[in-house]
Design a protein around this motif. Structure first.
Motif, mmCIF file in Angstrom:
data_model
loop_
_atom_site.group_PDB
_atom_site.id
_atom_site.type_symbol
_atom_site.label_atom_id
_atom_site.label_comp_id
_atom_site.label_asym_id
_atom_site.label_seq_id
_atom_site.Cartn_x
_atom_site.Cartn_y
_atom_site.Cartn_z
ATOM 1 N N VAL A 48 0.815 -0.959 0.040
ATOM 2 C CA VAL A 48 -0.155 -0.021 0.081
ATOM 3 C C VAL A 48 0.959 1.143 0.012
ATOM 4 C CG1 VAL A 48 -1.827 1.191 1.279
ATOM 5 C CG2 VAL A 48 -1.759 -1.133 1.251
ATOM 6 N N TYR A 49 0.893 2.171 -1.071
ATOM 7 C CA TYR A 49 1.517 3.183 -1.160
ATOM 8 C C TYR A 49 0.591 4.363 -0.740
ATOM 9 C CZ TYR A 49 4.569 0.533 -4.245
ATOM 10 O OH TYR A 49 5.335 -0.590 -4.637
ATOM 11 N N SER A 50 1.181 5.017 0.630
ATOM 12 C CA SER A 50 0.365 6.256 0.727
ATOM 13 C C SER A 50 0.860 7.664 0.266
ATOM 14 C CB SER A 50 0.512 6.414 2.395
ATOM 15 O OG SER A 50 -0.388 5.159 2.902
ATOM 16 N N ILE A 51 0.103 8.358 -0.241
ATOM 17 C CA ILE A 51 0.639 9.451 -1.116
ATOM 18 C C ILE A 51 -0.178 10.689 -0.502
ATOM 19 C CG2 ILE A 51 0.344 10.337 -3.561
ATOM 20 C CD1 ILE A 51 0.236 7.639 -4.431
ATOM 21 N N ASP A 52 0.965 11.709 -0.269
ATOM 22 C CA ASP A 52 0.473 12.881 0.013
ATOM 23 C C ASP A 52 0.800 13.835 -1.347
ATOM 24 O OD1 ASP A 52 0.448 15.899 0.864
ATOM 25 O OD2 ASP A 52 1.758 15.259 2.637
ATOM 26 N N PRO A 53 -0.337 14.516 -1.785
ATOM 27 C CA PRO A 53 -0.383 15.330 -2.977
ATOM 28 C C PRO A 53 0.087 16.623 -3.011
ATOM 29 C CG PRO A 53 -2.495 15.407 -2.237
ATOM 30 C CD PRO A 53 -1.886 14.343 -1.383
ATOM 31 N N ASP A 54 0.984 17.002 -1.724
ATOM 32 C CA ASP A 54 1.530 18.384 -1.635
ATOM 33 C C ASP A 54 0.730 19.374 -1.667
ATOM 34 O OD1 ASP A 54 4.089 17.416 -1.317
ATOM 35 O OD2 ASP A 54 4.771 17.572 -3.400
ATOM 36 N N LEU A 55 -0.597 19.553 -1.039
ATOM 37 C CA LEU A 55 -1.482 20.267 -0.981
ATOM 38 C C LEU A 55 -1.076 21.354 0.252
ATOM 39 C CD1 LEU A 55 -4.416 21.635 -1.512
ATOM 40 C CD2 LEU A 55 -5.247 20.118 0.110
ATOM 41 N N ASP A 56 -0.992 22.804 0.062
ATOM 42 C CA ASP A 56 -0.596 23.584 0.990
ATOM 43 C C ASP A 56 -1.955 24.123 1.899
ATOM 44 O OD1 ASP A 56 0.455 25.678 2.549
ATOM 45 O OD2 ASP A 56 0.609 27.088 0.804
ATOM 46 N N THR A 57 -1.798 23.531 3.105
ATOM 47 C CA THR A 57 -3.029 23.816 3.798
ATOM 48 C C THR A 57 -2.787 24.831 4.888
ATOM 49 O OG1 THR A 57 -2.406 21.925 5.325
ATOM 50 C CG2 THR A 57 -4.051 21.640 3.644
ATOM 51 N N ALA A 58 -1.632 25.679 4.817
ATOM 52 C CA ALA A 58 -1.318 26.641 5.701
ATOM 53 C C ALA A 58 -2.306 27.511 5.910
ATOM 54 C CB ALA A 58 -0.102 27.393 5.515
ATOM 55 N N GLY A 59 -2.894 27.867 7.208
ATOM 56 C CA GLY A 59 -3.826 28.667 7.516
ATOM 57 C C GLY A 59 -5.135 28.427 6.828
ATOM 58 N N LYS A 60 -5.519 27.283 6.402
ATOM 59 C CA LYS A 60 -6.691 27.042 5.647
ATOM 60 C C LYS A 60 -7.201 25.380 6.505
ATOM 61 C CE LYS A 60 -5.501 28.962 1.328
ATOM 62 N NZ LYS A 60 -5.183 28.550 -0.070
ATOM 63 N N GLU A 61 -8.414 25.343 6.325
ATOM 64 C CA GLU A 61 -8.873 23.885 6.650
ATOM 65 C C GLU A 61 -9.764 23.528 5.575
ATOM 66 O OE1 GLU A 61 -11.178 21.867 10.471
ATOM 67 O OE2 GLU A 61 -10.697 24.005 10.402
ATOM 68 N N ILE A 62 -9.939 22.139 5.299
ATOM 69 C CA ILE A 62 -10.310 21.454 4.149
ATOM 70 C C ILE A 62 -11.780 21.212 4.661
ATOM 71 C CG2 ILE A 62 -10.385 19.565 2.476
ATOM 72 C CD1 ILE A 62 -7.393 19.653 2.783
ATOM 73 N N ASN A 63 -12.906 21.448 3.776
ATOM 74 C CA ASN A 63 -13.964 21.245 3.905
ATOM 75 C C ASN A 63 -14.566 20.074 3.176
ATOM 76 O OD1 ASN A 63 -16.576 21.618 5.250
ATOM 77 N ND2 ASN A 63 -17.423 22.384 3.193
ATOM 78 N N PHE A 64 -13.863 19.736 2.180
ATOM 79 C CA PHE A 64 -14.221 18.794 1.276
ATOM 80 C C PHE A 64 -13.166 18.110 0.549
ATOM 81 C CE2 PHE A 64 -15.527 17.080 -3.012
ATOM 82 C CZ PHE A 64 -16.096 15.661 -2.756
ATOM 83 N N TYR A 99 -11.303 29.377 -2.521
ATOM 84 C CA TYR A 99 -11.353 28.523 -1.498
ATOM 85 C C TYR A 99 -11.634 27.038 -2.199
ATOM 86 C CZ TYR A 99 -12.271 32.643 1.288
ATOM 87 O OH TYR A 99 -12.092 33.684 1.916
ATOM 88 N N SER A 100 -10.855 26.644 -3.271
ATOM 89 C CA SER A 100 -10.966 25.544 -3.954
ATOM 90 C C SER A 100 -9.499 25.200 -4.278
ATOM 91 C CB SER A 100 -11.753 25.206 -4.937
ATOM 92 O OG SER A 100 -11.576 26.386 -6.115
ATOM 93 N N TYR A 101 -9.276 23.902 -4.474
ATOM 94 C CA TYR A 101 -7.920 23.388 -4.894
ATOM 95 C C TYR A 101 -8.016 22.169 -5.956
ATOM 96 C CZ TYR A 101 -8.250 19.440 -1.940
ATOM 97 O OH TYR A 101 -8.524 18.152 -1.520
ATOM 98 N N TYR A 102 -7.193 22.209 -7.170
ATOM 99 C CA TYR A 102 -7.202 21.247 -8.018
ATOM 100 C C TYR A 102 -5.701 20.772 -8.358
ATOM 101 C CZ TYR A 102 -11.826 22.931 -8.881
ATOM 102 O OH TYR A 102 -13.314 23.685 -8.701
#
Length: 796
Positions: A48-64, A99-102
């Motif tokens: 099982v390869y666990s992958i972090d997609p390099d999302l910058d969440t500094a000062g932000k909280e993911i809602n979805f 307020y979105s990321y892709y």
């Protein structure tokens, strides 16, 4: 962020043959047989390869957050991730792109290294977004809605897979609401299927266009068209040979496929007779994959199967059963590759908790066949769950199978229960209730028959609403196994409520609360609910004559009957002759309309919206749903029982229940499994996700997490006060421990279990209208209904 993947090595068990029958509880029953795992039964290992997609969440909280496979080849795997951040300024105008990321994450197929991430935010402003991302022919192609000073437009963009550099941008003629293209990789061809409309036709018929892109050479189009027929969905493309493809396209008029054979070399499509392919159930053949050798596979609820076009058969090649991986995670995967050597899957389960919210990480599974099966010699216990296996059950299965030396739990999907499909044609609450009842009745009969014949499941999950099975001929009385539960640690009143004639046939693991959420000042004399007369006052007073239950007379009566069934059926004896039955019947006759309004008519009645600020007929699955109700009802915090003859309180319904067949291979082993579901960590995990678990201790322990969630930024989006005019304003008062203490009192007041007997309900629905419509007197109806009900019970 770490660029290397975290690798965890797990083991997967694959049992190739389905369980045909099982043995009795510790002693042989006539006609029963026991299945043991053989040494030669397939077994699979997995990385099982666990992958972090390099999302910058500094000062932000993911809602979805979610992800999907964009595409893969021999070199790279590309995953498209997207989601939204919490916007703390919900009342202000804002740009959605802020307020979105892709993201497109590129993974090296050989090494498992993450080699590149494309952040599409660099191309977006205003309310721009990414509609879709595909990877094929060495390029990452995206469909982008751009909003800037030039206005809004949709473009197709190509990016280099290694550098992320933009290679090309093309304007698209359709609006950004246009249809997305479905992508299929068949050998050396990439095939894009897209819906189109013939504007020159007076009827504007919908058809499909296949764009066929060879690995070398120019692309070309093939139309899939049937005169006077709208075609609306292409979910699978199958290779027939090196030159021909089979493409089933759904028809809107018949809701069955129209079959086309496509000649790739001639670029022509011909409609063919579907009888040649009636051995393929295209309702099940979804999520297909065709490997580089032209072999087609598809995933099901139980595993992965191969489509053998030459020999016209379906063969299962990988079964999710009895694996140490969580079955729920496997159910949500997409195939990256599949062959007789290895299977590669993209994990698509969304990770959410009230503590951390959504997390953008995802997994890739590489599954290979092992040399031996370490579970050889274990006896199989078959488990059936009506709505499929959810994460809690999957975790318990894994834990049991890893620790028990003699028994092994397999999940069966041999019983179909899909009530969602029956609702598609339902036009009213009555239609929905009847469809659900018929589905329940059919499954009740199948399970009961199989259990009596010795071929039923050993463990039954989520059959708590199947009252027919509440019988010692079918289910084990679990009372003695759970008699010592401490009321300080568990909601033991829920256990008592679940008993039928003193016997515990269903163990409630997790439950819902059913009743009327309103202000306590409206309660009747009992303080917990309403007598029929007290509810009349509530109905024609605060509710302005608009009932919270909008079903028609027959189904309304069945609901009231179920809430008081302990008064009418005792120890297998039916008695409808008492005053309680007559009281319910007269209330319905005098106060309930004959048939339910259509869904459209009900939605258009303003009184339904007005009443939603006074009271709600509820079935709360989550603690947060109750708190949201308190907020929307402007502080009302009582849940009262529905109308009854004695003003009884709210009911509970099993959200997760566990039962053991009387014909089980081994009752003690099955009970051992159910006890895992009551373990402290599993109960706490359910509670901190907001569910009503049986553990009172877990409920209290999770309280601070739930309050932090509801009072924090994620909770503030859902919990907003509603003014009398219907406008939403920010909530000004935080929820406190007192709210949870009040809810605990409500839980402790529940004394009845919603376990409708579908057969009895059907009799009442068929017989009672004769009284409601004045065709017969009540005594005549009671004699017929009581006689029919008693015969049903006696036959069991």
């Amino acid at each position: 962020m770490k660029n290397k993947l975290i690798i965890r090595v797990l083991s997967l068990t694959l049992i190739s043959a389905m369980l045909l029958s099982t043995a009795s509880c510790g002693k042989k029953n006539s006609g029963k047989s026991t299945k043991k795992i053989a040494a030669e039964d397939p077994w699979f290992d997995s990385k099982v390869y666990s992958i972090d997609p390099d999302l910058d969440t500094a000062g932000k909280e993911i809602n979805f957050s979610t992800q999907k496979l964009a595409g893969a080849d021999d070199k790279y795997i590309v995953v498209f991730s997207y989601g939204y951040y919490i916007n703390p300024n919900t009342n202000d105008e804002y740009n959605s792109s802020d307020y979105s990321y892709y993201l497109a994450t590129v993974i090296d197929r050989i090494t498992g290294d993450k080699i590149n991430t494309i952040d599409y935010g660099q191309y977006l402003s205003g309310n721009g977004f990414i509609e879709d991302v595909k990877y094929f022919n060495g390029k990452i192609t995206s469909k982008v809605y751009i909003e800037d000073e030039k206005g809004g437009r949709t473009v197709e963009m190509d990016n280099d897979v290694l550098t992320g550099k933009k290679l090309d941008e093309r304007a698209l003629s359709e609006s950004y609401y246009g249809f997305s293209k479905a992508l299929f990789q068949i050998g050396n061809y990439t095939i894009l299927a897209e819906s189109a409309t013939d504007q020159s036709s007076s009827s504007s018929e919908f058809y499909y266009v296949l764009t066929i892109i060879p690995s070398e050479g120019k692309e070309y189009n093939v139309k899939l068209k049937k005169e006077h027929t709208d075609l609306y969905s292409v979910s699978v493309v199958l290779p027939l040979d090196e030159d021909r493809l089979l493409v089933p396209v759904m028809s809107t008029s018949t809701n069955i496929p129209v079959y086309f054979e496509v000649d790739i070399n001639a670029a022509k499509a011909v409609e063919v007779d579907g009888k040649d392919y009636d051995w393929i159930d295209f309702d099940r053949v979804k999520n297909t994959f065709v490997n580089k050798n032209g072999q087609a596979y598809f995933s099901t609820s139980s595993g992965i199967s191969m489509i053998d076009m030459k020999n016209k058969k379906i063969e299962e090649v990988f079964n999710y059963n009895a694996c140490t991986m969580n079955k729920v995670h496997l159910l949500s995967t997409e195939m990256i590759d599949c062959s007789d050597k290895e299977i590669v899957l993209l994990g698509n389960s969304v990770s959410f908790s009230m503590e951390k919210g959504f997390t953008p990480d995802f997994d890739i599974y590489v599954i290979t066949k092992a040399s031996k099966n370490p579970n050889a010699g274990k006896t199989v216990l078959e488990l059936y769950s009506t709505y499929g296996v959810e994460e809690t059950i999957a975790e318990a299965i894994t834990r049991f199978n890893e620790t028990n030396e003699s028994f092994f739990v397999e999940v069966t999907d041999r019983y179909e229960f899909d009530s969602v499909k029956t609702y598609l044609s339902a036009d009213s609450k009555d239609d929905e209730a009847l469809d659900s009842l018929k589905e329940n009745l059919s499954l009740n009969d199948k399970l009961a028959m199989d259990i009596m014949n010795g071929t039923g499941p050993d463990i039954l999950i989520n059959t708590g609403d199947m009252g027919r099975l509440y019988n010692s001929n079918y289910l084990v009385d679990l009372s003695k196994y759970f008699a010592d539960l401490d009321s300080e640690k568990y909601f033991t009143n829920i256990i008592e409520a679940a008993k039928t004639d003193g016997k515990l046939y269903q163990l409630p693991i997790r439950f819902d609360i059913e009743g009327i959420h309103t202000d306590s000042k409206y309660a009747g004399a009992s303080g917990m609910g309403f007598t029929t007369k007290e509810y009349e006052d509530f109905l024609y007073g605060p509710l302005n004559g608009y009932d919270l239950n909008q079903t028609g007379q027959a189904f309304y009566f069945a609901t009231l009957f179920n809430a008081m069934s302990d008064k009418f059926i005792v120890n297998g004896k039916v008695d409808f002759s008492g005053p309680e039955f007559a009281e319910l019947a007269d209330f319905v006759k005098d106060n309930v309309h004959e048939k339910a309004l259509s869904n459209e008519a009900e939605m258009s009645d303003e009184r339904s919206w007005q009443n939603d600020r006074i009271a709600r007929l509820t079935s709360y699955t989550l603690i947060t749903m109750y708190l949201e109700g308190v907020n929307d009802l402007q502080g009302a915090n009582a849940i009262l029982g529905i109308p009854s003859s004695d003003g009884r309180g709210p009911m509970v319904r099993c959200n997760i229940s566990a039962a053991v067949s009387t014909q089980s291979v081994n009752i003690d082993a099955c009970v051992e499994f159910t006890k895992i579901l009551l373990s402290d960590d599993i109960q706490y995990d359910m509670s901190k996700k907001g569910f009503f678990s049986l553990s009172r201790e877990a409920y209290r322990k999770a309280g601070s997490i739930i309050l932090d969630y509801c009072n924090g930024p994620r909770g503030s989006m859902a919990f907003q006060k509603i003014t009398v005019t219907g406008q939403k304003i920010n909530r000004t008062t935080d929820f406190t421990e007192a709210d949870l203490n009040n809810l605990e009192k409500i839980i402790s007041s529940c004394t009845h279990f919603d376990s409708a007997d579908a057969s009895i309900n059907m009799i009442l629905i068929e017989e009672m209208p004769a009284y409601f419509l004045g065709q017969k007197d009540l005594d005549s109806v009671i004699r017929i209904a009581q006689d029919r009900a008693q015969k049903v019970l006696d036959e069991r």
